[in-house]
Design a protein around this motif. Structure first.
Motif, mmCIF file in Angstrom:
data_model
loop_
_atom_site.group_PDB
_atom_site.id
_atom_site.type_symbol
_atom_site.label_atom_id
_atom_site.label_comp_id
_atom_site.label_asym_id
_atom_site.label_seq_id
_atom_site.Cartn_x
_atom_site.Cartn_y
_atom_site.Cartn_z
ATOM 1 N N UNK A 152 0.857 -1.185 0.000
ATOM 2 C CA UNK A 152 0.000 0.000 0.000
ATOM 3 C C UNK A 152 0.895 1.239 0.000
ATOM 4 N N UNK A 153 0.722 2.086 -1.016
ATOM 5 C CA UNK A 153 1.512 3.311 -1.153
ATOM 6 C C UNK A 153 0.568 4.489 -0.970
ATOM 7 N N UNK A 154 0.772 5.275 0.076
ATOM 8 C CA UNK A 154 -0.181 6.327 0.429
ATOM 9 C C UNK A 154 0.179 7.697 -0.124
ATOM 10 N N UNK A 155 1.449 7.899 -0.522
ATOM 11 C CA UNK A 155 1.863 9.218 -0.998
ATOM 12 C C UNK A 155 3.217 9.101 -1.697
ATOM 13 N N UNK A 156 3.447 9.947 -2.691
ATOM 14 C CA UNK A 156 4.734 9.972 -3.387
ATOM 15 C C UNK A 156 5.602 11.081 -2.785
ATOM 16 N N UNK A 157 6.113 10.825 -1.579
ATOM 17 C CA UNK A 157 6.981 11.818 -0.967
ATOM 18 C C UNK A 157 8.446 11.441 -1.175
ATOM 19 N N UNK A 158 9.341 12.127 -0.479
ATOM 20 C CA UNK A 158 10.763 11.894 -0.664
ATOM 21 C C UNK A 158 11.233 10.525 -0.233
ATOM 22 N N UNK A 159 10.412 9.821 0.569
ATOM 23 C CA UNK A 159 10.793 8.478 1.041
ATOM 24 C C UNK A 159 10.193 7.360 0.197
ATOM 25 N N UNK A 160 9.272 7.697 -0.703
ATOM 26 C CA UNK A 160 8.486 6.665 -1.383
ATOM 27 C C UNK A 160 9.344 5.723 -2.216
ATOM 28 N N UNK A 161 10.288 6.258 -2.979
ATOM 29 C CA UNK A 161 11.063 5.424 -3.903
ATOM 30 C C UNK A 161 11.878 4.374 -3.175
ATOM 31 N N UNK A 190 6.575 14.128 -8.798
ATOM 32 C CA UNK A 190 6.537 13.514 -10.129
ATOM 33 C C UNK A 190 7.654 12.499 -10.298
ATOM 34 N N UNK A 191 8.871 12.855 -9.882
ATOM 35 C CA UNK A 191 10.016 11.970 -10.086
ATOM 36 C C UNK A 191 9.847 10.655 -9.329
ATOM 37 N N UNK A 192 9.225 10.720 -8.161
ATOM 38 C CA UNK A 192 8.987 9.488 -7.402
ATOM 39 C C UNK A 192 8.043 8.565 -8.165
ATOM 40 N N UNK A 193 7.013 9.128 -8.791
ATOM 41 C CA UNK A 193 6.095 8.308 -9.587
ATOM 42 C C UNK A 193 6.792 7.649 -10.760
ATOM 43 N N UNK A 194 7.690 8.371 -11.397
ATOM 44 C CA UNK A 194 8.427 7.819 -12.537
ATOM 45 C C UNK A 194 9.364 6.707 -12.094
ATOM 46 N N UNK A 195 10.111 6.946 -11.019
ATOM 47 C CA UNK A 195 11.060 5.940 -10.533
ATOM 48 C C UNK A 195 10.350 4.665 -10.102
#
Length: 419
Positions: free
Chosen positions: A228-237, A267-272
């Protein structure tokens, strides 16, 4: 004899011309320059105008003369910072874009924090309805007071502590909901059912670790890695990469990626994260004001080839839709759930000289199949509705969307085995 006379006359006329220009400049320099000099407040307004002029996605600026907007604003004195902020807000409002907005210094710092650290408040991601202007909930943050109170996607926030939200900008509304741990705020909501209710929330620290994982084996002993991914923050990747590797070691043979109520983020987290699943091909196209397309591609280094189903709903927005669209268009995953939110615009943050900032829509994105999903959303491969359930029921037998995803994976594995 004629030629020297002509030359001399030409030189004389030229010197007279220079003398006239010099006198003119001196004359107008004494009287005009002081009137043209910008005050500190006007300089800040001008700084904001230039950023939008350079970066905004719509070169027509919502079909208006953008230079005239600046000239009209600077005709009026700006007596203090508050008047300057109001003038900037009025300028941005003329774009009719709720995502392009002024962030006062505290709001700018809070937004930076929300994508990288932690914050205090009620834990709601909100947006302005493009058609009605009403304040609408995109999604509550997992584990937040808002989620625990049962606030869900598409609920409308009518009032905050009695203040009608129709009179507030997005950031003013967010600021009113933030506050010290233990303090309370009352929200007047219009539910999706049409019921109007008041909800009193106690502000708390909002944890921003966006990834939770479990290994599930209830589907005929098929080991499924549930993420479960709740947000694309700086820790997400880094957290999602760690989750995939951990579940692989535990024996996961298929995955369910839950993007429900994920409002997006970086955006970059979503791409990675898309590159963790897709080996080759385009992840997303971005289109700027000149109509020039740029693309982000897979790098050939997917972390797993195991079957994948993605859960989406009305709270799946922005970077979540970039990821879901990439996985759907590439054929890498099936989408299960409800149509997504439909935010296909990309904002960049710009800091102003006084510590405030601007969020400016700089581009729109398209999925690999060139779908523009803004205000339309992404339709899942299998539509499954879901009545509100408790947080502890997510990813269980009571979760109809999750169970539908399990059935899709089981069917895929049976077909693969038969082949």
């Amino acid at each position: 004899m004629v030629f020297p006379v002509v030359v001399m006359m030409g030189q004389r006329l030229f010197r007279l011309g220079l003398l006239f220009v010099t006198i003119t400049l001196l004359w107008f320099g004494c009287w005009v320059s002081p009137g043209l000099a910008l005050t500190e407040e006007q300089k800040l307004f001008n700084e904001a105008w230039r950023i939008v002029n350079r970066a905004y996605v719509d070169s027509t600026f919502h079909h208006q003369d953008w230079s005239a907007v600046r000239q009209k604003a600077l005709q009026h004195p700006l007596k203090n910072r508050e008047e300057t902020y109001l003038a900037i807000q009025q300028m941005l409002a003329s774009l009719n874009d709720p995502f392009t907005r002024l962030l006062r210094p505290d709001q700018y710092r809070s937004l930076q924090t929300s994508t990288s650290g932690e914050l205090t408040g009620v834990g709601l991601q909100i947006a302005s309805d493009a058609k009605t202007g009403e304040l609408v909930v995109i999604a509550p943050i997992a584990g937040s007071p808002a989620e625990q109170a049962g606030i869900g996607p598409a609920d409308r926030i009518l009032k905050i502590d009695g203040m009608p939200t129709a009179n507030l900008t997005l950031d003013e509304a967010a600021e009113r909901m933030r506050g010290m741990i233990g303090s309370q705020v009352t929200l007047t909501l219009l539910r999706r059912t049409g019921e109007q209710v008041e909800v009193r929330l106690t502000r708390n620290r909002i944890a921003l670790n966006p990834v939770t994982t479990e290994l599930h084996t209830e589907a005929g002993n098929l080991p499924i890695g549930y993420i479960r991914l709740s947000q694309f923050n700086g820790n997400a990747t880094i957290e999602l990469a760690r989750a995939i590797k951990t579940l692989e070691k535990q024996g996961a043979q298929a995955y369910i990626l839950d993007l429900r109520n994920n409002p997006g983020g970086l955006l970059q987290a979503g791409i990675e994260i898309a590159r963790f699943w897709v080996d080759e091909g385009t992840i997303v196209y971005t289109v700027n004001r000149q109509g020039i397309q740029d693309s982000f591609e897979a790098t050939g280094q997917a972390l797993t080839q195991a079957p994948l189903v993605v859960l989406v709903n009305q709270g799946t927005a922005s970077a979540s839709e970039i990821l879901a669209g990439a996985l759907q268009d590439s054929g890498r995953a099936k989408l299960v759930g409800e149509k997504t939110f439909g935010k296909g615009l990309i904002q960049s943050l710009f800091e102003l000289s006084d510590g405030s900032g601007l969020a400016v829509t700089v581009a729109k994105y398209e999925t690999p199949n060139h779908r523009d999903i803004n205000q339309m959303g992404i339709m899942p491969d299998q539509v499954v509705s879901l009545e509100p359930i408790a947080r502890e029921q997510i990813g269980t037998a009571e979760d109809r969307q999750y169970q539908a995803a399990v059935e899709v994976l089981t069917h895929q594995m049976v077909l693969a085995g038969a082949t």
